[in-house]
Design a protein around this motif. Structure first.
Motif, PDB file in Angstrom:
ATOM      1  N   ARG A  34       1.054  -1.533   0.657  1.00 16.37           N
ATOM      2  CA  ARG A  34       0.074  -0.006   0.370  1.00 16.37           C
ATOM      3  C   ARG A  34       1.452   0.769   0.109  1.00 16.37           C
ATOM      4  N   ASN A  35       0.068   1.998  -0.545  1.00 13.37           N
ATOM      5  CA  ASN A  35       1.831   3.280  -1.035  1.00 13.37           C
ATOM      6  C   ASN A  35       0.616   5.096  -0.531  1.00 13.37           C
ATOM      7  N   LYS A  36      -0.625   4.389   0.156  1.00 11.48           N
ATOM      8  CA  LYS A  36      -1.068   6.053  -0.122  1.00 11.48           C
ATOM      9  C   LYS A  36      -1.646   5.621   1.860  1.00 11.48           C
ATOM     10  N   GLY A  37      -2.298   6.255   2.398  1.00  8.73           N
ATOM     11  CA  GLY A  37      -2.217   6.777   3.891  1.00  8.73           C
ATOM     12  C   GLY A  37      -1.824   6.313   4.896  1.00  8.73           C
ATOM     13  N   PRO A  38      -2.016   6.314   6.338  1.00 13.58           N
ATOM     14  CA  PRO A  38      -1.120   5.668   7.426  1.00 13.58           C
ATOM     15  C   PRO A  38      -0.560   4.693   7.309  1.00 13.58           C
ATOM     16  N   PRO A  39       0.136   3.623   7.628  1.00 11.31           N
ATOM     17  CA  PRO A  39       0.675   2.683   7.926  1.00 11.31           C
ATOM     18  C   PRO A  39       0.487   2.199   8.498  1.00 11.31           C
ATOM     19  N   THR A  40       0.109   0.624   8.224  1.00 10.69           N
ATOM     20  CA  THR A  40      -0.834  -0.633   8.656  1.00 10.69           C
ATOM     21  C   THR A  40       0.073  -1.991   9.084  1.00 10.69           C
ATOM     22  N   LEU A  41       0.994  -1.735   9.213  1.00  8.85           N
ATOM     23  CA  LEU A  41       2.152  -2.563   9.634  1.00  8.85           C
ATOM     24  C   LEU A  41       3.208  -2.478  10.796  1.00  8.85           C
ATOM     25  N   GLY A  42       2.579  -1.630  11.640  1.00  7.47           N
ATOM     26  CA  GLY A  42       2.998  -1.276  13.296  1.00  7.47           C
ATOM     27  C   GLY A  42       4.124  -0.973  13.009  1.00  7.47           C
ATOM     28  N   HIS A  43       5.121  -0.117  11.859  1.00  8.37           N
ATOM     29  CA  HIS A  43       6.232   0.775  12.151  1.00  8.37           C
ATOM     30  C   HIS A  43       5.866   1.717  11.559  1.00  8.37           C
ATOM     31  N   THR A  44       7.133   2.605  11.914  1.00 10.87           N
ATOM     32  CA  THR A  44       6.644   3.939  11.870  1.00 10.87           C
ATOM     33  C   THR A  44       7.039   4.778  10.670  1.00 10.87           C
ATOM     34  N   SER A  45       6.536   6.071  10.520  1.00 11.36           N
ATOM     35  CA  SER A  45       6.857   6.660   9.529  1.00 11.36           C
ATOM     36  C   SER A  45       6.837   8.225   8.988  1.00 11.36           C
ATOM     37  N   ASN A  56       6.308  10.214   7.499  1.00 12.31           N
ATOM     38  CA  ASN A  56       4.683  10.810   6.008  1.00 12.31           C
ATOM     39  C   ASN A  56       4.143   9.894   6.280  1.00 12.31           C
ATOM     40  N   ALA A  57       2.407  10.587   7.158  1.00  8.90           N
ATOM     41  CA  ALA A  57       1.476   9.956   7.156  1.00  8.90           C
ATOM     42  C   ALA A  57       0.822   9.403   5.938  1.00  8.90           C
ATOM     43  N   ASP A  58       0.915   9.775   4.527  1.00  8.15           N
ATOM     44  CA  ASP A  58       0.104   9.278   3.467  1.00  8.15           C
ATOM     45  C   ASP A  58       1.560   8.025   2.944  1.00  8.15           C
ATOM     46  N   ARG A  59       2.100   8.012   3.044  1.00  5.34           N
ATOM     47  CA  ARG A  59       2.919   6.715   2.252  1.00  5.34           C
ATOM     48  C   ARG A  59       2.710   5.437   2.090  1.00  5.34           C
ATOM     49  N   GLY A  60       1.450   5.190   3.224  1.00  4.94           N
ATOM     50  CA  GLY A  60       1.233   3.750   3.500  1.00  4.94           C
ATOM     51  C   GLY A  60       2.128   3.158   3.773  1.00  4.94           C
ATOM     52  N   ASP A  61       2.389   1.764   3.300  1.00  2.00           N
ATOM     53  CA  ASP A  61       3.952   1.107   3.996  1.00  2.00           C
ATOM     54  C   ASP A  61       4.939   1.202   4.076  1.00  2.00           C
TER      55      ASP A  61
END
Length: 296
Positions: A254-265, A267-272
């Motif tokens: 996923r390259n859009k939206g907030p991360p979903t795999l438990g990691h931090t990013s 940029n809040a809109d880089r997905g995973d």
């Protein structure tokens, strides 16, 4: 559903898993799913100790079930369906079934006659159709295979007549479960857990579509159904190399939206895309949904 047809589905699942570069757990998942599609949950007098999400559950019998107690010698000498035999029987997990209606498969000259007159449990999952594999000794069999044994018992309970138990590795001389059978049930539960984990992994990391031709070489790409996972996003191809040591494979991230795999990013809109075990394909636009795979 015949045994031959069912085995064909299993082999197809294995082949597709290999070509897609799945991890071993996922490969076992697709193999188990191929079997599951051929069968429904059995309905017998049992106590379920299955895990959440199991179709049939892991079954533990409530004491000895009625039926004849066979010895290995009796089953082999008298129930292989030949001239003068008393019938055509086979056993799996110590449970004996009358398979006369499937004599074209299990009877003399049939494609699976090697199962007749014995308990060849091991071979139902390993495919070792020889004396070493046609045994009730499951020592050394991978835990993931035990889900298959449960599925095969379901199949025979549904399609054939249960006639008794075989005195041996799974039942004692009184028809009571042995420690080996109880251990097998524990491994069935563990196998279900592995399946559930692999299924969850597939949802988190859908596999890429892939194709190869001699002229164009290899290409991987993502879609809303790639990896057999329906979703509302497409994603971009990345190589996933987990810390567990599994080989890298192509997954859609996923390259859009907030991360979903438990990691931090940052940029809040880089997905995973910032998941630490991902690698971009060399020479491919990071935002492209399709990448050509360069030969090493």
């Amino acid at each position: 559903m015949s045994l031959k047809s069912s085995l064909g589905k299993i082999l197809l699942g294995i082949t597709l898993g290999y070509l897609a570069g799945q991890y071993q757990e996922e490969l076992n998942y697709y193999k188990n799913e191929a079997i599951r599609l051929c069968r429904k949950s059995l309905s017998i007098e049992t106590e379920s100790v299955g895990t959440k999400g199991s179709d049939a559950g892991v079954k533990l019998e409530k004491g000895a079930k009625k039926g004849k107690l066979f010895t290995k010698e009796d089953l082999w000498e008298n129930y292989r369906g030949g001239k003068g035999s008393k019938g055509l029987h086979l056993a799996i997990m110590g449970r004996v079934y009358d398979v006369k209606k499937g004599s074209k498969h299990y009877g003399p000259g049939g494609g699976y006659s090697f199962f007749a007159g014995r308990d060849g449990t091991k071979a139902f999952a390993t495919g070792e159709f020889n004396d070493a594999g046609l045994t009730d000794d499951l020592s050394g069999v991978e835990t993931s295979h035990f889900r298959e044994y449960e599925n095969w018992v379901n199949f025979f309970d549904k399609d054939y007549k249960y006639v008794g138990k075989l005195v041996g590795n799974f039942y004692d001389a009184n028809g009571e479960p042995t420690p080996a059978l109880k251990e097998a049930h524990i491994k069935m539960k563990e196998a279900q857990k592995l399946k559930d984990e692999a299924e969850e992994h597939s949802k988190r990391f859908p596999q890429c579509n892939s194709e190869w031709s001699q002229a164009a070489g290899s290409r991987v790409w993502c879609s809303k159904k790639s990896g057999g996972i329906d979703r509302d996003w497409v994603g971009v191809p990345r190589l996933l190399k987990p810390a567990t040591g599994h080989r890298a494979s192509c997954v859609c991230i996923r390259n859009k939206g907030p991360p979903t795999l438990g990691h931090t990013s940052k940029n809040a809109d880089r997905g995973d895309l910032d998941y630490p075990y991902l690698k971009e394909y060399e020479g491919c636009d990071p935002d492209s949904i399709s990448c050509k795979v360069k030969r090493k």
